[in-house]
Enzyme design. Structure first.
Site, PDB file in Angstrom:
ATOM      1  N   ARG A  16      15.427   7.150   0.045  1.00  0.00           N
ATOM      2  CA  ARG A  16      16.256   8.353   0.600  1.00  0.00           C
ATOM      3  C   ARG A  16      17.458   7.804   1.220  1.00  0.00           C
ATOM      4  O   ARG A  16      18.183   8.270   2.039  1.00  0.00           O
ATOM      5  CB  ARG A  16      15.417   8.971   1.526  1.00  0.00           C
ATOM      6  N   SER A  19      10.639  18.116   2.245  1.00  0.00           N
ATOM      7  CA  SER A  19      10.214  17.082   3.576  1.00  0.00           C
ATOM      8  C   SER A  19      11.162  17.123   4.392  1.00  0.00           C
ATOM      9  O   SER A  19      12.295  16.816   4.291  1.00  0.00           O
ATOM     10  CB  SER A  19      10.156  15.585   2.860  1.00  0.00           C
ATOM     11  N   GLU A  77      14.318  13.800   7.430  1.00  0.00           N
ATOM     12  CA  GLU A  77      15.110  13.333   6.258  1.00  0.00           C
ATOM     13  C   GLU A  77      16.072  14.521   6.004  1.00  0.00           C
ATOM     14  O   GLU A  77      17.397  14.270   5.424  1.00  0.00           O
ATOM     15  CB  GLU A  77      14.186  13.764   5.032  1.00  0.00           C
TER      16      GLU A  77
HETATM   17  N1  EPU Z   1      -1.099  14.072   3.535  1.00  0.00           N
HETATM   18  C1  EPU Z   1      -2.153  14.671   4.295  1.00  0.00           C
HETATM   19  N2  EPU Z   1      -1.867  15.890   5.063  1.00  0.00           N
HETATM   20  C2  EPU Z   1      -0.545  16.600   4.542  1.00  0.00           C
HETATM   21  C3  EPU Z   1       0.274  16.022   3.674  1.00  0.00           C
HETATM   22  C4  EPU Z   1      -0.148  14.919   3.058  1.00  0.00           C
HETATM   23  O1  EPU Z   1      -3.289  14.286   4.630  1.00  0.00           O
HETATM   24  O2  EPU Z   1      -0.320  17.646   5.265  1.00  0.00           O
HETATM   25  C5  EPU Z   1      -1.618  12.806   2.914  1.00  0.00           C
HETATM   26  C6  EPU Z   1      -1.957  13.164   1.584  1.00  0.00           C
HETATM   27  O3  EPU Z   1      -3.240  13.552   1.197  1.00  0.00           O
HETATM   28  C7  EPU Z   1      -1.451  11.682   0.688  1.00  0.00           C
HETATM   29  C8  EPU Z   1      -0.486  11.469   1.564  1.00  0.00           C
HETATM   30  O4  EPU Z   1      -0.547  12.063   2.977  1.00  0.00           O
HETATM   31  O5  EPU Z   1      -2.539  10.799   1.073  1.00  0.00           O
HETATM   32  C9  EPU Z   1       1.105  11.232   1.209  1.00  0.00           C
HETATM   33  O6  EPU Z   1       1.103  12.855   0.698  1.00  0.00           O
HETATM   34  P1  EPU Z   1       2.131  13.212  -0.593  1.00  0.00           P
HETATM   35  O7  EPU Z   1       1.178  12.436  -1.678  1.00  0.00           O
HETATM   36  O8  EPU Z   1       2.267  14.887  -0.530  1.00  0.00           O
HETATM   37  O9  EPU Z   1       3.380  12.549  -0.430  1.00  0.00           O
HETATM   38  P2  EPU Z   1       4.437  12.322   0.807  1.00  0.00           P
HETATM   39  O10 EPU Z   1       4.621  10.860   1.247  1.00  0.00           O
HETATM   40  O11 EPU Z   1       4.100  13.260   1.889  1.00  0.00           O
HETATM   41  C10 EPU Z   1       6.658  12.134  -0.620  1.00  0.00           C
HETATM   42  C11 EPU Z   1       7.944  12.739  -0.619  1.00  0.00           C
HETATM   43  C12 EPU Z   1       8.019  13.894  -1.349  1.00  0.00           C
HETATM   44  C13 EPU Z   1       7.524  13.633  -2.864  1.00  0.00           C
HETATM   45  C14 EPU Z   1       5.834  13.037  -2.526  1.00  0.00           C
HETATM   46  C15 EPU Z   1       5.595  12.707  -3.782  1.00  0.00           C
HETATM   47  C16 EPU Z   1       9.283  11.678   1.401  1.00  0.00           C
HETATM   48  C17 EPU Z   1       9.722  12.093   2.609  1.00  0.00           C
HETATM   49  N3  EPU Z   1       8.533  12.741   0.670  1.00  0.00           N
HETATM   50  O12 EPU Z   1       5.781  12.829   0.185  1.00  0.00           O
HETATM   51  O13 EPU Z   1       9.332  14.391  -1.363  1.00  0.00           O
HETATM   52  O14 EPU Z   1       7.373  14.704  -3.477  1.00  0.00           O
HETATM   53  O15 EPU Z   1       5.999  11.699  -1.589  1.00  0.00           O
HETATM   54  O16 EPU Z   1       6.107  11.585  -4.393  1.00  0.00           O
HETATM   55  O17 EPU Z   1       9.163  10.742   0.794  1.00  0.00           O
HETATM   56  C18 EPU Z   1      10.945  15.796  -0.472  1.00  0.00           C
HETATM   57  O18 EPU Z   1      11.650  14.737  -0.425  1.00  0.00           O
HETATM   58  O19 EPU Z   1      11.464  16.991  -0.364  1.00  0.00           O
HETATM   59  C19 EPU Z   1       9.707  15.539  -1.110  1.00  0.00           C
HETATM   60  C20 EPU Z   1       8.740  16.764  -1.253  1.00  0.00           C
END
Ligand code: EPU
Length: 335
Positions: free
Chosen positions: A163, A235, A330
């Site tokens: 990012r 995010s 972010e």
């Molecule tokens: N999780 C929870 N509770 C929640 C949210 C997440 O327990 O409320 C757990 C999920 O179960 C999972 C882990 O946290 O084990 C990661 O969650 P997720 O796969 O949704 O991905 P993230 O790391 O939270 C990032 C990006 C997203 C992107 C996803 C998929 C960032 C800041 N965000 O989210 O990007 O879609 O990975 O690759 O890196 C964005 O930038 O706007 C965005 C949506």
């Protein structure tokens, strides 16, 4: 063509749905437009925006907002392995991804259904499901807002990281991106490491770019709010990177905590940390977190930038208190 508006509502230009105005709003369609704007701009506060999907306005913007409406997707070159595609900064990101999938230009399928525009993708290095835009960017064409000169940044000069890019740091606010050149693969190199993407594709008849696009779009629709329905900037926080000692300590206390290897340490999931602090149950009057993804701060209706920031600060403090981890936004906060 240059369009100039005064006292212009930014409501259609920020997915957080802040009801604010720009003193001046200037939209352009060609590189020559940007050169002439740069020469006339003078010493005034300015901000270049894309689709407004990663912005939080704290109030009216007393300056000039510049928005690219430069269109066009052009195959400019190819070699044995790759297609080189030059895209206008004002092209809708997902429209571009759809086009690449149709044409068989491989690589961006995991980045389907992300809101925003192509120019901003090169600033923000948008990423999802194991892929980042910067992995496929060959060069970025810009016009300097200081003197109207054209400058091309090579992939290396863009300094892409999670990012992050040079356009968020040393080059911040100094130029307008007019075009981005992508290098897309001729042969597929599918990234299926995330969640159940592979299984989803198999139920659709196999792993193809088209099916990955459909699987990613379904996954996003299930986890993230539709910007047409709920105000948010995706995010709100970045996933924090901690040293391995800290990660090990936390993992002992919370064995189910997701962790990912990252340059400089271990990446934790901000969404998981926020969720475990109970924020899905603690919305304020006008701000909350999304029910399916706690990393997304949502405007429940009529929120101001201040409401959002106050709420976000409480989230940061609780994550710090419970886990001893700092999380930082972010989203770009515009004072
Ligand atoms: N999780 C929870 N509770 C929640 C949210 C997440 O327990 O409320 C757990 C999920 O179960 C999972 C882990 O946290 O084990 C990661 O969650 P997720 O796969 O949704 O991905 P993230 O790391 O939270 C990032 C990006 C997203 C992107 C996803 C998929 C960032 C800041 N965000 O989210 O990007 O879609 O990975 O690759 O890196 C964005 O930038 O706007 C965005 C949506």
């Amino acid at each position: 063509m240059i369009k100039h508006f005064t006292s212009y509502s930014l409501l259609p230009h920020n997915t957080f749905r802040m009801n604010v105005k720009a003193a001046d709003f200037v939209e352009f369609t060609t590189l020559e437009d940007v050169v002439s704007i740069a020469k006339e701009l003078g010493d005034v506060r300015r901000l270049v925006i894309g689709g407004g999907s990663n912005l939080l306005f704290m109030g009216d913007f007393e300056g000039v907002i510049l928005h690219s409406a430069i269109k066009g997707i052009e195959l400019i070159d190819e070699n044995e392995d790759a297609f080189f595609v030059r895209v206008g900064s004002g092209v809708n990101w997902d429209g571009f991804v759809a086009h690449t999938v149709e044409k068989g230009w491989q690589g961006l399928e995991n980045l389907s259904a992300i809101p925003g525009e192509v120019g901003a993708s090169a600033v923000q290095n948008v990423g999802a499901y194991g892929v980042e835009a910067g992995d496929f960017i060959e060069r970025v064409e810009t016009v300097s807002l200081t003197d109207g000169s054209v400058k091309v940044f090579t992939k290396e000069e863009c300094e892409y990281a999670y990012r992050d890019s040079i356009f968020k740091r040393a080059e911040k606010g100094k130029n307008v991106i007019t075009h981005v050149v992508f290098k897309l693969n001729k042969k597929p190199n599918f990234v299926l490491s995330y969640g159940n993407l592979k299984e989803q594709c198999e139920t659709m008849g196999g792993v193809t770019a088209k099916n990955i696009r459909a699987a990613v779009s379904n996954t996003r629709a299930a986890k993230l709010p539709d910007p047409a329905e709920i105000g948010s900037a995706g995010s709100f926080f970045m996933n924090p990177v901690v040293d391995s000692e800290k990660a090990e300590k936390l993992k002992k206390l919370y064995p189910e905590m997701p962790i990912y290897p990252a340059p400089g340490g271990v990446k934790l999931s901000a969404g998981w940390l926020i969720d475990r602090c109970g924020w899905k149950e603690k919305s304020s009057e006008r701000v909350g977190v999304y029910r399916n993804q706690a990393l997304v701060v949502v405007n429940l209706g009529g929120a101001t930038g201040k409401d959002v920031m106050n709420f976000a600060t409480l989230i940061q403090e609780s994550v710090k208190e419970k886990f001893g981890v700092n999380i930082s936004p972010e989203v770009n906060v515009i004072d």
